[in-house]
Design an enzyme around this catalytic site. Structure first.
Site, mmCIF file in Angstrom:
data_model
loop_
_atom_site.group_PDB
_atom_site.id
_atom_site.type_symbol
_atom_site.label_atom_id
_atom_site.label_comp_id
_atom_site.label_asym_id
_atom_site.label_seq_id
_atom_site.Cartn_x
_atom_site.Cartn_y
_atom_site.Cartn_z
ATOM 1 N N VAL A 37 7.337 0.024 26.942
ATOM 2 C CA VAL A 37 7.148 -1.140 27.807
ATOM 3 C C VAL A 37 7.296 -0.756 29.276
ATOM 4 O O VAL A 37 6.498 -1.141 30.128
ATOM 5 C CB VAL A 37 8.147 -2.253 27.439
ATOM 6 C CG1 VAL A 37 7.993 -3.442 28.396
ATOM 7 C CG2 VAL A 37 7.929 -2.711 26.011
ATOM 8 N N CYS A 38 8.337 0.027 29.562
ATOM 9 C CA CYS A 38 8.573 0.447 30.945
ATOM 10 C C CYS A 38 7.461 1.361 31.434
ATOM 11 O O CYS A 38 7.070 1.330 32.611
ATOM 12 C CB CYS A 38 9.921 1.152 31.050
ATOM 13 S SG CYS A 38 11.290 0.162 30.421
ATOM 14 N N ASP A 39 6.946 2.178 30.538
ATOM 15 C CA ASP A 39 5.839 3.078 30.872
ATOM 16 C C ASP A 39 4.615 2.262 31.286
ATOM 17 O O ASP A 39 3.935 2.569 32.269
ATOM 18 C CB ASP A 39 5.534 3.973 29.679
ATOM 19 C CG ASP A 39 4.317 4.861 29.922
ATOM 20 O OD1 ASP A 39 4.177 5.369 31.048
ATOM 21 O OD2 ASP A 39 3.516 5.036 28.995
ATOM 22 N N ALA A 85 5.251 0.782 34.776
ATOM 23 C CA ALA A 85 5.129 1.790 35.829
ATOM 24 C C ALA A 85 3.681 2.212 36.027
ATOM 25 O O ALA A 85 3.229 2.432 37.156
ATOM 26 C CB ALA A 85 5.992 3.001 35.486
ATOM 27 N N SER A 124 14.089 2.150 31.433
ATOM 28 C CA SER A 124 13.810 3.584 31.373
ATOM 29 C C SER A 124 12.310 3.807 31.286
ATOM 30 O O SER A 124 11.633 3.181 30.469
ATOM 31 C CB SER A 124 14.493 4.232 30.162
ATOM 32 O OG SER A 124 14.087 5.578 30.021
#
Length: 656
Positions: A548-550, A553, A543
């Protein structure tokens, strides 16, 4: 090139997934209106006409009788025997006793609800019995207020536009019986030929017997083009004539009732284009019905006639009005009280479909459902009945996700099968068939016997075979996704040391990249074919709304230029609305952010769907110009980062 240390990533991962609520109900609205029926089926009723389209569906004598009864009912509020039963029907439901939400989407307080009751001043009801006429296109409301009242906006199919205080639209020129004013005098409780309710005082005028005689002395003209301006001889627009409205005919046009300064009505002459009006009735043939239906095609949905739009039953009323056929206002009475019908409730889905094919007459039958109705157009070569109807949307439902609810929003008059959205795995496979209750003939017609009702399947176009093949493929894929057990790889990854199961195959370098069906942040569908001909990097994350995903991305968006001329696609289970907000806030414009929430198509095809969480594992895939997989990394521990150095090395090598 920006990198983040494992310690920073691990610290951020402490917050990972904290927002996820497993098993909590959620509502999704797909505003693209993306269903195959709207693309595959001709959106013109005239496309479904047979060779006998010009033959009468009803004898002249019977249509004359139906028209006389329709006109009698139209004028009935001015007669001594006006429709008192509509008042009883209105008061059979007390809206003020319901738990409702207001226009601000907050619950209506008991004090506000009491104010509505007080405004009705029902202790003196009825205090009047006056003849009046609508001098504007207006509405009948269940309370003397324009304030909307909704059921819980958190439920699918509620909130806008389902204002429960909105009862019906009333077109200009409709005869009324006035029974009572509101306490402030701004509203009148009125009865027309098909409904009762509160109408704004400024939208009606009291009418005397002399004007009534002049109104009734001339033959009626029906408006046959929606929202046509009716102008007097000075060019001033008196009103917009709505499809289904009736006006008295004048020598060079028609007569429009107007409100004088003292609140009384007089009749003004207005011109009207020849194609926009016709003497009552138009001959009832399939061709003529199709022509009128085509003029309503695409008109917006409006619950209870909200903002002068139409719902399903209002669409049917206005469609049949130019033919002198009268229908009750709502779908239930239309299905069971307007004409002969075949009872279908309680039959199996297949039995219902067979009965419609056996007894339905194209353009002369209505398919009645629980809370819905539409015109039957015939059936296609696959045996699927087709219908013309105005509907808000298609309900969302998934066998593997019982908490999902919502709508694919269509919101207009269209032609569909009885399984709109059948190709989507987030739409019930039964379609609208389980809700069918009747097959109803138009007023004045009898249900034909099976052996006296020859019908030929509709060959819709030269490309019908291609459409049929495409539908079969979609249906087959949907069934495969629902019924074929997917490979499960237990203990394939961990999150903070806890083992997790991945669903789907363990792909290998050299495999052909599987296709997928996802949507972008605008809800537009995307497949592998949309990115053909270039090197592709698939950045996969649980997500974007987690640290972490931010970070992952952000790297791809800010530093991916080092990768060269490649497509960078970010896949997650985030809803498109969340992706849109995220990209706007971050200013992301170099990476396609894609949502796999609808079908988990990417996750299951690439073996990265986490069974326990219905999220995607952290991973990266590199696919060459020929759609062959050249690099795979599925991060063993979900809180760790991908290997940016190795990824860059692989992509640069491919780009040589």
């Amino acid at each position: 090139m920006r990198f983040f240390s494992p310690s920073v990533l691990l610290l951020a991962a402490a917050f990972m997934f904290s927002h996820a609520a497993i098993g909590a109900p959620y509502v999704v609205y797909d505003r693209t209106g993306s269903i195959a029926d709207l693309e595959d089926l001709p959106q013109s009723a005239s496309a479904y006409l047979g060779a006998d389209a010009s033959q009468r569906l009803m004898s002249e004598e019977e249509q004359k009788r139906q028209t006389e009864e329709c006109v009698r009912k139209f004028f009935s509020p001015w007669d001594e025997e006006w429709p008192k039963d509509l008042v009883e029907t209105f008061f059979s439901w007390d809206l003020t006793k319901e738990r409702l939400w207001g226009g601000d989407l907050r619950p209506v307080t008991p004090e506000r609800m009491q104010a509505f009751r007080d405004a009705e001043d029902l202790e003196r009801f009825p205090s009047l019995s006056l003849k009046a006429v609508a001098t504007a296109n207006t509405s009948m409301r269940r309370l003397p207020s324009n304030e909307p009242l909704f059921a819980s906006p958190d439920r699918a199919g509620e909130g806008w536009p389902f204002d429960y205080s909105q009862d019906t639209a009333v077109w200009h020129g409709t005869p009324l019986r006035v029974l009572h004013p509101s306490l402030d005098g701004m509203w009148y409780f009125c009865v027309c030929n098909y409904a009762a309710g509160w109408v704004r005082a400024q939208d009606i005028a009291m009418i005397d017997d002399e004007t009534i005689r002049a109104f009734r002395a001339s033959p009626l003209v029906s408006i046959t083009v929606d929202a046509v301006p009716l102008r007097d001889d000075t060019g001033r627009t008196l009103t917009l004539g709505r499809m289904g409205a009736y006006f008295p005919r004048a020598d060079d046009g028609l007569l429009v009732p107007v409100r004088n300064g003292n609140g009384t009505a007089s009749l003004a002459k207005a011109g009207v284009p020849d194609e926009a009006a016709a003497p009552l009735p138009i001959g009832l043939t399939a061709r003529n019905l199709a022509q009128i239906a085509d003029r309503l095609m695409g008109t917006p949905y409006g619950w209870g006639g909200l903002i002068d739009a139409r719902d399903c039953s209002a669409t049917m009323r206005d469609l049949l009005a130019p033919f002198g056929l009268w229908l009750p206002r709502n779908s239930g009475p239309q299905a069971r009280k307007s004409g002969d019908f075949v009872e279908l409730e309680g039959l199996s889905d297949e039995e219902k479909l067979v009965a419609i094919r056996d007894h339905g007459v194209p353009f002369a039958s209505m398919i009645g459902m629980k809370g819905h109705i539409g015109l039957y157009l015939g059936y296609d070569e696959s045996g699927e009945p087709l219908m013309f109807h105005n509907f808000w949307g298609v309900g969302l439902k998934r066998d593997d996700d019982p908490d999902l609810t919502g709508r694919v929003l269509v919101g207009r008059t269209a032609i569909t099968t009885l399984h709109p959205g059948f190709e989507r795995p987030d739409v019930s496979s039964g379609g609208r068939v389980p809700g069918i209750v009747t097959l109803t003939m138009l007023p004045g017609l009898s249900v034909p016997a099976k052996d006296r009702n020859p019908q030929k399947p509709l060959a819709l176009s030269r490309s019908f075979a291609k459409i049929k093949e495409e539908r079969a493929r979609r249906a087959s894929e949907t069934l495969s996704r629902r019924n074929v057990p997917m490979e499960e790889r237990k203990n394939a990854i961990t999150m903070k040391g806890n083992p997790l199961t991945l669903i789907g195959p363990a792909l290998k370098v050299g495999d052909k990249a599987p296709d997928f069906r996802v949507v972008d942040k605008t809800m537009a569908p995307k497949t592998l074919k949309d990115y053909e001909g270039k090197i592709k990097v698939f950045s996969v994350a649980p997500s974007l709304d987690t640290p972490v995903c931010d970070l992952q991305a952000t790297w791809f968006n800010e530093d991916a230029a080092e990768l060269g001329d490649v497509y960078v696609l970010n896949f997650s289970m985030d809803l498109p609305f969340a992706l849109s907000r995220y990209c706007a806030a971050k200013g992301f414009d170099k990476v396609d952010t894609l949502s796999d929430h609808r079908e988990a198509s990417f996750g299951t095809a690439y073996g990265v769907l986490i069974k326990e969480l219905r999220l995607l594992a952290r991973a990266v895939f590199v696919v060459d110009r020929d759609d062959v997989i050249r690099y795979i990394e599925i991060v063993p521990e979900a809180t760790n980062s991908i290997n940016f150095d190795k990824l860059l090395e692989v992509v640069k090598e491919l780009a040589k």
